[in-house]
Design a protein around this motif. Structure first.
Motif, short mmCIF file in Angstrom:
data_model
loop_
_atom_site.label_atom_id
_atom_site.label_comp_id
_atom_site.label_asym_id
_atom_site.label_seq_id
_atom_site.Cartn_x
_atom_site.Cartn_y
_atom_site.Cartn_z
N PHE A 1 0.84 -1.20 0.00
CA PHE A 1 0.00 0.00 0.00
C PHE A 1 0.87 1.25 0.00
CE2 PHE A 1 -3.53 -2.69 0.61
CZ PHE A 1 -4.69 -1.95 0.42
N THR A 2 1.99 1.20 0.72
CA THR A 2 2.93 2.32 0.71
C THR A 2 3.71 2.38 -0.59
OG1 THR A 2 3.18 2.20 3.12
CG2 THR A 2 4.92 3.33 1.89
N VAL B 1 -1.31 3.31 -2.66
CA VAL B 1 -2.67 2.87 -2.98
C VAL B 1 -3.71 3.87 -2.50
CG1 VAL B 1 -4.40 1.09 -2.57
CG2 VAL B 1 -2.04 0.44 -3.04
N GLN B 2 -3.63 4.27 -1.23
CA GLN B 2 -4.70 5.11 -0.67
C GLN B 2 -4.71 6.52 -1.24
OE1 GLN B 2 -3.55 3.89 3.52
NE2 GLN B 2 -5.73 4.24 3.79
N ASP B 3 -3.54 7.12 -1.35
CA ASP B 3 -3.54 8.53 -1.75
C ASP B 3 -3.32 8.75 -3.24
OD1 ASP B 3 -0.97 7.61 -1.62
OD2 ASP B 3 -0.12 9.39 -0.68
N ARG B 4 -2.84 7.74 -3.97
CA ARG B 4 -2.58 7.93 -5.39
C ARG B 4 -3.47 7.06 -6.28
NH1 ARG B 4 1.68 11.13 -7.12
NH2 ARG B 4 2.19 12.54 -5.41
N LEU B 5 -3.75 5.84 -5.87
CA LEU B 5 -4.53 4.94 -6.73
C LEU B 5 -6.03 5.07 -6.48
CD1 LEU B 5 -2.39 1.66 -6.68
CD2 LEU B 5 -2.14 3.71 -8.08
N TRP B 6 -6.44 4.99 -5.23
CA TRP B 6 -7.87 4.97 -4.94
C TRP B 6 -8.63 6.24 -5.33
CZ3 TRP B 6 -8.28 2.10 0.45
CH2 TRP B 6 -8.09 0.73 0.23
N PRO B 7 -8.02 7.42 -5.29
CA PRO B 7 -8.76 8.58 -5.80
C PRO B 7 -9.14 8.44 -7.27
CG PRO B 7 -6.97 9.33 -4.41
CD PRO B 7 -6.78 7.86 -4.60
N SER B 8 -8.41 7.61 -8.01
CA SER B 8 -8.72 7.40 -9.43
C SER B 8 -9.59 6.18 -9.66
CB SER B 8 -7.43 7.24 -10.24
OG SER B 8 -6.68 8.42 -10.24
N SER B 9 -9.37 5.13 -8.87
CA SER B 9 -10.08 3.88 -9.13
C SER B 9 -9.97 2.94 -7.94
CB SER B 9 -9.49 3.20 -10.37
OG SER B 9 -10.05 1.92 -10.56
N LYS B 10 -11.06 2.25 -7.67
CA LYS B 10 -11.06 1.18 -6.67
C LYS B 10 -11.50 -0.14 -7.28
CE LYS B 10 -11.61 3.72 -2.34
NZ LYS B 10 -12.40 3.84 -1.09
N LEU C 1 -7.17 -5.12 3.84
CA LEU C 1 -7.86 -4.55 2.69
C LEU C 1 -7.25 -5.05 1.39
CD1 LEU C 1 -8.28 -0.82 3.79
CD2 LEU C 1 -10.13 -2.44 3.32
N GLY C 2 -8.10 -5.27 0.40
CA GLY C 2 -7.62 -5.58 -0.94
C GLY C 2 -7.28 -4.31 -1.70
N VAL C 3 -6.48 -4.45 -2.72
CA VAL C 3 -6.07 -3.30 -3.52
C VAL C 3 -7.22 -2.78 -4.37
CG1 VAL C 3 -4.54 -2.61 -5.43
CG2 VAL C 3 -3.63 -3.93 -3.52
N ALA D 1 -4.13 -4.65 -9.36
CA ALA D 1 -3.70 -3.41 -9.99
C ALA D 1 -4.26 -3.29 -11.41
CB ALA D 1 -2.17 -3.35 -10.02
N VAL D 2 -4.28 -4.41 -12.13
CA VAL D 2 -4.87 -4.40 -13.48
C VAL D 2 -6.36 -4.08 -13.41
CG1 VAL D 2 -5.40 -5.82 -15.50
CG2 VAL D 2 -3.15 -5.98 -14.42
N ALA D 3 -7.05 -4.56 -12.37
CA ALA D 3 -8.47 -4.25 -12.20
C ALA D 3 -8.69 -2.75 -12.03
CB ALA D 3 -9.03 -5.02 -11.01
N LEU D 4 -7.80 -2.08 -11.30
CA LEU D 4 -7.91 -0.62 -11.14
C LEU D 4 -7.80 0.07 -12.49
CD1 LEU D 4 -5.67 0.04 -7.98
CD2 LEU D 4 -8.13 -0.45 -8.08
#
Length: 465
Positions: A40-41, A45-54, A121-123, A262-265
């Motif tokens: 996640f670090t 994941v939380q601050d860079r990936l999830w704002p775009s896609s979960k 948590l899952g990615v 990650a591919v799912a995001l």
């Protein structure tokens, strides 16, 4: 394929985290990953990936031992699937009774766990899981076809069986690629042993994943094979077992599941991006972490999904996975195509048949004329001719006119020997270094027994080995 370190299961730390951030029924969005979830670090994941896609709107097929769907961490996530081994279930019960104690559930938790029971948590927590029970090559083929037919855009196989890719499995992968799925498989876990070539990882068109640790060092047991495409987090990774407990493990299984997440995001944010384009982007995002260029243990390197989501990966980069698949498909078509000289179906032979028919027709007409002349001469008392009538067709035994092209025409009919299918990938040039500046965010704690994880911004370029 998951090598369990055993046994860190629902520790006091995990219980404290659960009590603090994930009460029963709380949304995954409000939860935080466990401190040991170092990826996640590393991925932000939380601050860079999830704002775009979960991962919303994407189904990830987990072809494994089934998924224990009744666990709080996976409640509402798991769709009805199938048992490709003939067990009769729908995949929503994990049938693993080995030391892994729920391999399929562990993989599903890495992808889409909700943090409701253990805090893990899952990615891609908004993705759906399509479970398929499959533990053999024939079952893998059935499961892949089933998943692709049900609309899974990512098919994750944390499985590896020694030997070449069998025809039915390759055909299933081809079917899935035709349905716009991305097929991801583990490279294998005996790289420091027999280091066998493994399927489905060695099937054409499959993204094969190796494992690295929190410092992006290759895992010693990760397979060393030319088919390895990229690497993902696979050392000291924590996941949920079928009994609902958290355990640590190592393996390309975990790296495969996390790469699939990650591919799912990516597929969620870019629903119109084809599977071919997605794979090219995944390869283009990778950071070289092994010997310079593409290597047989980490492939093109550690994937960086943030670069895909923010659009910084060039769209014109290499795509060796689909290049290899295209070569395989082209060679298969040539093998199946009939040779030009094999019977009337060949173009030159068909032309020969037409010419022969024309000659035969002309000969018949001339014979009738000759008979007519003979009859008239007999009536007038003239002798019959002893030689052939000028222009008549040759008698039986005389050679027919040469068939096919002459010495100045095309060469021998039919395709010549075809080059064999080559599975190796071209070497990738050195990747540019990461952006300068301080790392974003602070580490949430090191993986047990390891150094603090690197982040997506302070990944050092490893010198050539």
């Amino acid at each position: 394929m998951r090598r369990w370190s055993r046994v860190v299961a629902r520790s006091a730390l995990a219980l404290l985290v659960v009590g603090g951030v994930a009460s029963p029924g709380s949304a995954a969005a409000a939860a935080k990953p466990l401190p040991q979830q170092w990826w996640f670090t590393s991925w932000g994941v939380q601050d860079r990936l999830w704002p775009s896609s979960k991962g919303q709107g994407v189904t990830v097929a987990v072809i494994d031992t089934g998924v224990q769907s009744a666990l709080p961490d996976l409640s509402g996530v798991v769709l009805p699937g199938m048992d490709a081994e003939g067990g009769g279930g729908d995949g929503r019960t994990d049938v693993d009774r080995t030391e892994s104690n729920g391999h399929g559930t562990a993989m599903a938790s890495l992808i889409a766990a909700q943090g409701r029971g253990t805090g893990l948590l899952g990615v891609a927590p908004n993705a759906k899981i399509l479970p398929v029970v499959a533990q053999s090559k024939p079952a893998y083929a059935k499961g892949i076809r089933f998943a692709a037919g049900r609309g899974a855009k990512v098919i994750s196989l944390s499985q590896a069986v020694a030997g070449p890719c069998p025809a039915d499995l390759q055909e299933a992968v081809t079917y899935a690629l035709g349905k716009d799925a991305v097929v991801v498989a583990g490279a294998g876990n005996d790289g420091n042993g027999s280091n066998s070539s493994m399927s489905p990882a060695n099937c054409a068109g499959v993204v094969a994943v190796g494992a690295v640790d929190g410092q992006f060092r290759p895992w010693a047991k990760s397979q060393r094979q030319s088919y390895v495409t990229v690497a993902g987090p696979g050392v000291q990774t924590s996941a949920i077992l079928r009994d609902g407990k958290v355990s640590f493990g190592n393996g390309t299984s975990d790296a495969t599941a996390l790469t699939s997440a990650a591919v799912a995001l990516v597929r969620s944010k870019f629903p119109n991006m084809s599977n071919r384009e997605v794979v090219q982007q995944v390869i283009g995002s990778a950071m070289d972490v092994g010997p310079r260029g593409k290597d047989d243990q980490t492939g093109f390197g550690f994937i960086r999904p943030y670069r895909i989501l923010n659009g910084t990966v060039p769209k014109s980069g290499a795509n060796p996975v689909f290049d290899a698949y295209d070569r395989m498909a082209k060679n298969a078509q040539k093998t199946e195509a009939p040779a030009a000289g094999d019977g009337p179906k060949g173009g030159a032979d068909m032309a020969s048949v037409i010419v022969l028919a024309a000659w035969a027709g002309l000969g018949a007409v001339l014979i009738v004329v000759m008979l007519f002349v003979v009859m008239r001469r007999r009536k007038k008392g003239r002798p019959a001719p002893v030689g052939p009538v000028p222009g008549a067709t040759p008698s039986f035994g005389a050679p027919y006119p040469p068939q096919g092209p002459g010495p100045h025409g095309p060469g021998p009919q039919g395709p010549g020997p075809q080059p064999g299918y080559q599975q190796g990938y071209p070497q990738q040039p050195p990747q540019p270094g990461p952006p300068h500046g301080p790392p974003h965010g602070s580490p949430q704690g090191p993986p047990p027994g390891g150094l603090p994880p690197q982040t997506y911004q302070d990944i050092p370029q490893q010198p050539p080995q």
